[in-house]
Design an enzyme around this catalytic site. Sequence first.
Site, PDB file in Angstrom:
ATOM      1  N   CYS A  77       0.804   4.135  -5.013  1.00 21.54           N
ATOM      2  CA  CYS A  77       0.030   3.038  -5.940  1.00 21.54           C
ATOM      3  C   CYS A  77      -1.050   3.340  -6.303  1.00 21.54           C
ATOM      4  O   CYS A  77      -1.793   3.142  -7.308  1.00 21.54           O
ATOM      5  CB  CYS A  77       0.349   1.907  -5.014  1.00 21.54           C
ATOM      6  SG  CYS A  77       1.880   1.065  -4.859  1.00 21.54           S
TER       7      CYS A  77
HETATM    8  C1  BEZ Z   1       3.318   3.933  -1.744  1.00 25.05           C
HETATM    9  O1  BEZ Z   1       2.252   3.673  -2.649  1.00 25.05           O
HETATM   10  O2  BEZ Z   1       3.007   5.125  -1.462  1.00 25.05           O
HETATM   11  C2  BEZ Z   1       4.225   3.115  -1.146  1.00 25.05           C
HETATM   12  C3  BEZ Z   1       3.839   1.817  -1.187  1.00 25.05           C
HETATM   13  C4  BEZ Z   1       4.833   0.667  -0.521  1.00 25.05           C
HETATM   14  C5  BEZ Z   1       5.863   1.377  -0.134  1.00 25.05           C
HETATM   15  C6  BEZ Z   1       6.181   2.492  -0.113  1.00 25.05           C
HETATM   16  C7  BEZ Z   1       5.358   3.501  -0.514  1.00 25.05           C
END
Ligand code: BEZ
Length: 239
Positions: free
Chosen positions: A57
């Site tokens: 993210c």
């Molecule tokens: C990520 O941004 O890597 C992520 C966030 C929440 C769940 C899985 C991955």
Amino acid sequence: MRLPPGYCNGAGWVPRIGDIFPDLDARTTQGPIRFHDWAEGRWTVLFSQPGAFTPVCSTELAGLAEIAADLDRRGVQVIGLAPDTVADLTAWCVDVSVMFGNPVRFPMISDPDGAIARACGMTHPKESPDLPIRKTLILDPALRVRMVFEYPLRVGRGTDEILRVLDALQERDRLDVAIPGDWQPGDPVLVPVGLSDDEADIRFGAGGWRALRRYLRVLAPAIGDRVGGTVALRQPCTH
Ligand code: BEZ
């Protein structure tokens, strides 16, 4: 969130191309908004994310911050949504701005109980029982959903494709044409399905298009120039 009755089928609404995005009241990192007031009149990229202070993210946020000038040039505004508090989203946006060197200037909607994500089909139970997936909607200035992208939790989105689709949608609307696969700005565009040859002559001028097959008609560059500056043809093979 104010879902029109026709959008509720017992399982919630899943946005589809052509739907008018429903209105909603939201808390954001830039204060409360009423979505229709905020979004109407401009192209909008609305994207959901599973959470603040997470790796993929953060890179997505940084990517959208990096293309701020490209989005401005196209008259496009951006708004994100994540299941975090306004305070956490605000602190995260500052951190990502510092880490990647581009200010995150767009608002993030705080949806801590997931109510908006669930109402907008942004949760996929097989991917995560509670977190929103990476959904991106492109809305036109009339609030109509024009494009829906879905990415899983562990694969980040690409800003190139978001910009390409924005260009394609705007070109499609400007010239009332069809946009070929893998099109890039500067590539040729197509006579849309449903237009007879006579109608194509009226709209684009006789000689303004040519048929590679009966079903594949390409606009000549001069037409693009005449109807607003579209582009030279990418040469197909001749057989
Ligand atoms: C990520 O941004 O890597 C992520 C966030 C929440 C769940 C899985 C991955």
